[in-house]
Scaffold this active site. Sequence first.
Site, PDB file in Angstrom:
ATOM      1  N   ALA A  96       0.817  -1.220   0.000  1.00  0.00           N
ATOM      2  CA  ALA A  96       0.000   0.000   0.000  1.00  0.00           C
ATOM      3  C   ALA A  96       0.849   1.268   0.000  1.00  0.00           C
ATOM      4  O   ALA A  96       0.322   2.363  -0.134  1.00  0.00           O
ATOM      5  CB  ALA A  96      -0.931  -0.001   1.208  1.00  0.00           C
ATOM      6  N   CYS A  97       2.156   1.124   0.116  1.00  0.00           N
ATOM      7  CA  CYS A  97       3.072   2.260   0.229  1.00  0.00           C
ATOM      8  C   CYS A  97       3.756   2.515  -1.114  1.00  0.00           C
ATOM      9  O   CYS A  97       4.417   1.630  -1.661  1.00  0.00           O
ATOM     10  CB  CYS A  97       4.112   1.963   1.303  1.00  0.00           C
ATOM     11  SG  CYS A  97       5.465   3.150   1.389  1.00  0.00           S
ATOM     12  N   GLY A  98       3.623   3.729  -1.632  1.00  0.00           N
ATOM     13  CA  GLY A  98       4.244   4.084  -2.902  1.00  0.00           C
ATOM     14  C   GLY A  98       5.761   3.972  -2.862  1.00  0.00           C
ATOM     15  O   GLY A  98       6.386   3.515  -3.823  1.00  0.00           O
ATOM     16  N   ARG A 135       6.569   0.341  -3.122  1.00  0.00           N
ATOM     17  CA  ARG A 135       6.343  -0.159  -4.487  1.00  0.00           C
ATOM     18  C   ARG A 135       7.443   0.313  -5.433  1.00  0.00           C
ATOM     19  O   ARG A 135       7.937  -0.451  -6.276  1.00  0.00           O
ATOM     20  CB  ARG A 135       4.973   0.291  -5.011  1.00  0.00           C
ATOM     21  CG  ARG A 135       3.803  -0.404  -4.341  1.00  0.00           C
ATOM     22  CD  ARG A 135       2.483  -0.129  -5.063  1.00  0.00           C
ATOM     23  NE  ARG A 135       2.193   1.277  -5.264  1.00  0.00           N
ATOM     24  CZ  ARG A 135       1.548   2.063  -4.402  1.00  0.00           C
ATOM     25  NH1 ARG A 135       1.125   1.559  -3.248  1.00  0.00           N
ATOM     26  NH2 ARG A 135       1.305   3.332  -4.691  1.00  0.00           N
TER      27      ARG A 135
END
Length: 141
Positions: A10-12, A15
Amino acid sequence: MNATIYHNPACGTSRNTLALIRAAGIQPTVIEYLRTPPSREQLSKIITDAGLTVRESIREKDTPYAVLCLDNPELTDDQLLDAMLATPSLINRPFVVTQLGTRLARPSEVVLDILPADAFKGPFAKEDGEQVLDREGKRLV
């Protein structure tokens, strides 16, 4: 090369870091630490190997950091580790471990410090479009 990433999908930043590792041609071991937290020993070693203090490894944003009063300077490293293990969202991310070192990849391009420099053959941009590598795979930031 082997690599392990303690990842939150969920963390950019997490990712982008994972994408950089894969762009280097490495298929890392992906540990979704919110589902499978590291052991106390693993977490302590990762933090130490990254050259950080326990306090520097705690995530404040979007966590119960303030509610738990973890900013209290009297709390020991053991107490902070206990909180991180009890509430894994307090573990900052992403930590990456390779043979070249361990880093908290914030910002994501910090991971380049522990990946082979010659592994990149082309450009790379983060999800938001920020260029990290040029057409020759050379670091821009």
